[in-house]
Design a protein around this motif. Structure first.
Motif, PDB file in Angstrom:
ATOM      1  N   ARG A  86      48.013  63.936  40.663  1.00  0.00           N
ATOM      2  CA  ARG A  86      46.819  64.710  40.989  1.00  0.00           C
ATOM      3  C   ARG A  86      45.612  64.203  40.208  1.00  0.00           C
ATOM      4  O   ARG A  86      44.484  64.227  40.692  1.00  0.00           O
ATOM      5  N   ARG A  89      43.496  61.490  41.851  1.00  0.00           N
ATOM      6  CA  ARG A  89      42.734  61.804  43.061  1.00  0.00           C
ATOM      7  C   ARG A  89      41.361  62.348  42.670  1.00  0.00           C
ATOM      8  O   ARG A  89      41.210  63.000  41.642  1.00  0.00           O
ATOM      9  N   ARG A  91      38.025  64.668  42.388  1.00  0.00           N
ATOM     10  CA  ARG A  91      37.846  66.125  42.380  1.00  0.00           C
ATOM     11  C   ARG A  91      37.500  66.611  43.783  1.00  0.00           C
ATOM     12  O   ARG A  91      36.827  65.930  44.539  1.00  0.00           O
ATOM     13  N   ASP A  92      37.964  67.790  44.101  1.00  0.00           N
ATOM     14  CA  ASP A  92      37.679  68.378  45.404  1.00  0.00           C
ATOM     15  C   ASP A  92      36.289  69.004  45.347  1.00  0.00           C
ATOM     16  O   ASP A  92      36.103  70.109  44.835  1.00  0.00           O
ATOM     17  N   GLU A  93      35.304  68.288  45.877  1.00  0.00           N
ATOM     18  CA  GLU A  93      33.913  68.752  45.784  1.00  0.00           C
ATOM     19  C   GLU A  93      33.722  70.082  46.506  1.00  0.00           C
ATOM     20  O   GLU A  93      32.954  70.934  46.056  1.00  0.00           O
ATOM     21  N   ALA A  95      35.912  72.578  46.882  1.00  0.00           N
ATOM     22  CA  ALA A  95      36.434  73.673  46.068  1.00  0.00           C
ATOM     23  C   ALA A  95      35.475  73.997  44.925  1.00  0.00           C
ATOM     24  O   ALA A  95      35.212  75.166  44.622  1.00  0.00           O
ATOM     25  N   GLN A 151      44.843  67.013  56.734  1.00  0.00           N
ATOM     26  CA  GLN A 151      43.873  67.447  55.730  1.00  0.00           C
ATOM     27  C   GLN A 151      42.801  68.339  56.349  1.00  0.00           C
ATOM     28  O   GLN A 151      42.401  69.344  55.753  1.00  0.00           O
ATOM     29  N   GLU A 155      42.135  72.194  55.406  1.00  0.00           N
ATOM     30  CA  GLU A 155      40.817  72.646  54.952  1.00  0.00           C
ATOM     31  C   GLU A 155      40.369  73.867  55.753  1.00  0.00           C
ATOM     32  O   GLU A 155      39.827  74.820  55.190  1.00  0.00           O
ATOM     33  N   TRP A 158      42.238  76.866  54.569  1.00  0.00           N
ATOM     34  CA  TRP A 158      41.763  77.273  53.249  1.00  0.00           C
ATOM     35  C   TRP A 158      40.420  77.990  53.354  1.00  0.00           C
ATOM     36  O   TRP A 158      40.170  78.975  52.649  1.00  0.00           O
TER      37      TRP A 158
END
Length: 205
Positions: A86, A89, A91-93, A95, A151, A155, A158
């Motif tokens: 993890r 990878r 960062r999940d912008e 989130a 994905q 998304e 989510w």
């Protein structure tokens, strides 16, 4: 994505020059992650410096060919064997954006969710069309395109969860007699908008 290891994987099949490596990578991945040719040659120079590839001559047009070395093959096989962590990878912008949005006064959280869901649905439709155009025998490209499709679907799910959770918290705060949170976050609808539902129905077809 590791450009370094992607190029080593291309060279594992034989000698190549930069443009060939880029074309083969894009073919193998369904053109979902285009490579900049300048990045390809910069990476090849670094691989050569590190002893992972070596120059293998030129053709009459001046294309410089490269071949993978034993050290490069060992590096490639080691990369294949290692799980992707993890931490490796990005960062999940999205989130991070939503986490900050619910804490900043005046931010239209409902608008953010709606716009992002619309974008994700459009992307899902685009990649579904790409998959439909692929030859079923194109295993490599098919796997990558399916990964992006999953994905997009994740998304969207989510975003539905975010919408419902923020709305639940707003209701709980109102029931407890707490002050209404700043910004429009408290007024998020539990159900997706009609436009979102219609777009999703179109994707399902």
């Amino acid at each position: 994505m590791s450009v370094k290891h992607s190029l080593l994987a291309g060279l594992a099949g034989g000698e190549r020059y930069g443009y060939q490596l880029r074309a083969e990578f894009e073919e193998r991945t369904g053109a979902t992650w285009p490579l900049n040719i300048g990045q390809v040659y910069t990476t090849l120079n670094r691989l050569e410096r590190d002893g992972l590839v070596e120059a293998a001559g030129e053709d009459v047009q001046g294309h410089v060919f490269y071949r993978i070395t034993d050290a490069g093959r060992e590096e490639l096989l080691g990369w294949f064997a290692r799980p992707v962590t993890r931490a490796e990878r990005p960062r999940d912008e999205l989130a991070v954006k939503l986490a900050l949005a619910v804490t900043v006064e005046g931010v239209d959280v409902a608008g953010i969710v709606h716009a992002q869901r619309k974008h994700a649905l459009a992307a899902l439709q685009d990649y579904t069309r790409v998959k439909a155009r692929l030859d079923p025998e194109e295993l490599a490209a098919g796997l990558v395109v399916e990964s992006v499709i999953f994905q997009c679907e994740a998304e969207i799910r989510w975003l539905d969860h975010v919408e419902a959770r923020v709305a639940r918290q707003a209701r709980a705060q109102r029931s407890a007699g707490a002050a209404t949170p700043a910004g429009p976050a408290a007024s998020l609808p539990v159900e997706p908008s009609k436009a979102d539902a219609a777009a999703r129905e179109g994707t399902a077809r």
